[in-house]
Scaffold this active site. Sequence first.
Site, PDB file in Angstrom:
ATOM      1  N   LYS A  15       0.692  -1.349   0.146  1.00  0.00           N
ATOM      2  CA  LYS A  15       0.071   0.299   0.296  1.00  0.00           C
ATOM      3  C   LYS A  15       0.592   1.415   0.219  1.00  0.00           C
ATOM      4  O   LYS A  15       0.395   2.305  -0.004  1.00  0.00           O
ATOM      5  CB  LYS A  15      -1.258  -0.048   0.906  1.00  0.00           C
ATOM      6  CG  LYS A  15      -1.397  -1.348   1.508  1.00  0.00           C
ATOM      7  CD  LYS A  15      -2.447  -1.393   2.172  1.00  0.00           C
ATOM      8  CE  LYS A  15      -1.715  -0.606   3.737  1.00  0.00           C
ATOM      9  NZ  LYS A  15      -1.225  -2.059   4.631  1.00  0.00           N
ATOM     10  N   ARG A  90      -9.400   1.301   9.249  1.00  0.00           N
ATOM     11  CA  ARG A  90      -8.693  -0.497   9.652  1.00  0.00           C
ATOM     12  C   ARG A  90      -9.869  -1.568  10.680  1.00  0.00           C
ATOM     13  O   ARG A  90      -9.769  -2.642  10.131  1.00  0.00           O
ATOM     14  CB  ARG A  90      -7.681  -0.347  10.342  1.00  0.00           C
ATOM     15  CG  ARG A  90      -6.212  -0.820   9.644  1.00  0.00           C
ATOM     16  CD  ARG A  90      -5.299  -0.655  10.392  1.00  0.00           C
ATOM     17  NE  ARG A  90      -4.115  -1.311  10.315  1.00  0.00           N
ATOM     18  CZ  ARG A  90      -2.953  -0.801   9.567  1.00  0.00           C
ATOM     19  NH1 ARG A  90      -3.235   0.272   8.521  1.00  0.00           N
ATOM     20  NH2 ARG A  90      -2.494  -1.015   9.500  1.00  0.00           N
ATOM     21  N   ARG A 129      12.172  -4.987   4.419  1.00  0.00           N
ATOM     22  CA  ARG A 129      11.229  -3.169   4.153  1.00  0.00           C
ATOM     23  C   ARG A 129      12.400  -2.306   5.087  1.00  0.00           C
ATOM     24  O   ARG A 129      12.689  -2.733   5.836  1.00  0.00           O
ATOM     25  CB  ARG A 129       9.610  -2.956   4.860  1.00  0.00           C
ATOM     26  CG  ARG A 129       8.779  -1.754   4.463  1.00  0.00           C
ATOM     27  CD  ARG A 129       8.087  -2.060   4.528  1.00  0.00           C
ATOM     28  NE  ARG A 129       7.248  -2.222   5.920  1.00  0.00           N
ATOM     29  CZ  ARG A 129       6.025  -2.107   6.385  1.00  0.00           C
ATOM     30  NH1 ARG A 129       5.282  -1.912   5.241  1.00  0.00           N
ATOM     31  NH2 ARG A 129       5.781  -2.737   7.356  1.00  0.00           N
ATOM     32  N   ARG A 162      11.650  -0.832  10.281  1.00  0.00           N
ATOM     33  CA  ARG A 162      10.499  -0.583  11.626  1.00  0.00           C
ATOM     34  C   ARG A 162      10.556  -1.414  13.080  1.00  0.00           C
ATOM     35  O   ARG A 162      10.656  -2.672  12.623  1.00  0.00           O
ATOM     36  CB  ARG A 162       9.175  -0.280  10.963  1.00  0.00           C
ATOM     37  CG  ARG A 162       8.703   1.098  10.450  1.00  0.00           C
ATOM     38  CD  ARG A 162       7.623   0.957   9.998  1.00  0.00           C
ATOM     39  NE  ARG A 162       6.588   0.371   9.992  1.00  0.00           N
ATOM     40  CZ  ARG A 162       5.224   0.067   9.629  1.00  0.00           C
ATOM     41  NH1 ARG A 162       5.140   0.379   8.243  1.00  0.00           N
ATOM     42  NH2 ARG A 162       4.636  -0.657  10.167  1.00  0.00           N
ATOM     43  N   ARG A 173       0.436  -8.976  13.666  1.00  0.00           N
ATOM     44  CA  ARG A 173      -0.637  -7.689  13.052  1.00  0.00           C
ATOM     45  C   ARG A 173      -1.487  -8.685  11.845  1.00  0.00           C
ATOM     46  O   ARG A 173      -2.352  -7.852  11.613  1.00  0.00           O
ATOM     47  CB  ARG A 173       0.586  -6.876  12.489  1.00  0.00           C
ATOM     48  CG  ARG A 173       1.250  -6.263  13.513  1.00  0.00           C
ATOM     49  CD  ARG A 173       2.241  -5.481  12.734  1.00  0.00           C
ATOM     50  NE  ARG A 173       2.686  -4.539  11.058  1.00  0.00           N
ATOM     51  CZ  ARG A 173       3.528  -4.635  11.113  1.00  0.00           C
ATOM     52  NH1 ARG A 173       4.846  -5.235  10.938  1.00  0.00           N
ATOM     53  NH2 ARG A 173       3.525  -3.846   9.765  1.00  0.00           N
TER      54      ARG A 173
HETATM   55  P1  ADP Z   1       1.625  -1.791   8.045  1.00  0.00           P
HETATM   56  O1  ADP Z   1       0.182  -1.504   7.162  1.00  0.00           O
HETATM   57  O2  ADP Z   1       2.368  -2.294   7.944  1.00  0.00           O
HETATM   58  O3  ADP Z   1       1.000  -2.268   9.487  1.00  0.00           O
HETATM   59  P2  ADP Z   1       1.134   1.275   9.689  1.00  0.00           P
HETATM   60  O4  ADP Z   1       2.265   1.570   9.282  1.00  0.00           O
HETATM   61  O5  ADP Z   1       0.216   1.854   8.403  1.00  0.00           O
HETATM   62  O6  ADP Z   1       1.801  -0.980   8.198  1.00  0.00           O
HETATM   63  O7  ADP Z   1       0.841   0.116  10.448  1.00  0.00           O
HETATM   64  C1  ADP Z   1       1.618   0.379  11.857  1.00  0.00           C
HETATM   65  C2  ADP Z   1       0.520   0.554  12.775  1.00  0.00           C
HETATM   66  O8  ADP Z   1       0.490   1.412  13.106  1.00  0.00           O
HETATM   67  C3  ADP Z   1      -0.053  -0.154  13.199  1.00  0.00           C
HETATM   68  O9  ADP Z   1      -0.042  -2.158  13.153  1.00  0.00           O
HETATM   69  C4  ADP Z   1      -1.443  -0.227  13.738  1.00  0.00           C
HETATM   70  O10 ADP Z   1      -0.511  -0.603  15.760  1.00  0.00           O
HETATM   71  C5  ADP Z   1      -1.313   1.740  14.306  1.00  0.00           C
HETATM   72  N1  ADP Z   1      -2.033   1.210  13.043  1.00  0.00           N
HETATM   73  C6  ADP Z   1      -2.103   2.296  11.590  1.00  0.00           C
HETATM   74  N2  ADP Z   1      -3.540   2.610  11.789  1.00  0.00           N
HETATM   75  C7  ADP Z   1      -4.713   2.609  11.667  1.00  0.00           C
HETATM   76  C8  ADP Z   1      -5.368   2.640  12.519  1.00  0.00           C
HETATM   77  N3  ADP Z   1      -6.344   3.031  11.202  1.00  0.00           N
HETATM   78  N4  ADP Z   1      -6.143   2.814  13.355  1.00  0.00           N
HETATM   79  C9  ADP Z   1      -5.818   1.516  13.968  1.00  0.00           C
HETATM   80  N5  ADP Z   1      -4.116   1.497  14.744  1.00  0.00           N
HETATM   81  C10 ADP Z   1      -4.236   1.942  13.069  1.00  0.00           C
END
Ligand code: ADP
Length: 216
Positions: A15, A90, A129, A162, A173
């Site tokens: 994404k 999410r 990554r 990360r 996750r």
């Molecule tokens: P990835 O898509 O690889 O999981 P992100 O950077 O999108 O990486 O998200 C990292 C973390 O941030 C998630 O594991 C979660 O804890 C938090 N997070 C991100 N977006 C949301 C969301 N919309 N709602 C709740 N937690 C979120």
Amino acid sequence: MRRRVILLGPPGSGKGTIAARLKTEFGFEHFSTGHLLRQEVAKDSAVGRQVGLFLERGELVPDELVLALVESTLAKSRPEQGYLSDGFPRTLVQASAFDAWSGTRGLAIEQVIYCESSEELVLSRITGRRSCVACGHVYHATFVPPKTVGRCDECGGGLAQRADDSEALVRRRFQVYLRETEPLVAYYRAQGNLTVVDASQSLEKIMARIEVMLRQ
Ligand code: ADP
Ligand code: ZN
């Protein structure tokens, strides 16, 4: 062209990479809730310390907090430019709250792109990554390398893995994704604005398909 777009899919399904390409090619206003949340953690504010506890465990940050963050981010942007979201909504609560919020402002979602990916593919991609600590731009050691090793092409910032990209946390996750986020696929499909993209294809193929779809 459709300019209010949501990218949906498991962690590591590409994404962030797709978002960056759409930003360069079409000037999309892109935001990533993951990046915004990590910035809060880096500030070490009271909110940031709370947020950090969820990130460390690979759990979702509470809906109210994320919704407030997204609404204040979009309130600062130029709405006529549209938006491109990577990692939000999410949960079903986030999705329906955002539908209500965006609907009353004439900013309803026009297109949802679902990046479909298996757990094994996600794992192989995430271990390579690297992201920019300054601007959040995402690279991959083999698939999308930066021009200079360890430096961001966009801003010259340092690249790092990360903290939540260890194999154990990625598996965690992925489970959270299946439970909380995958139901959104059916939710948006029912609204009639969902396109499925096979994340195992090459980035070029994926981009070609997305571009055709956004221009429809
Ligand atoms: P990835 O898509 O690889 O999981 P992100 O950077 O999108 O990486 O998200 C990292 C973390 O941030 C998630 O594991 C979660 O804890 C938090 N997070 C991100 N977006 C949301 C969301 N919309 N709602 C709740 N937690 C979120
Ligand atoms: Zn950068």
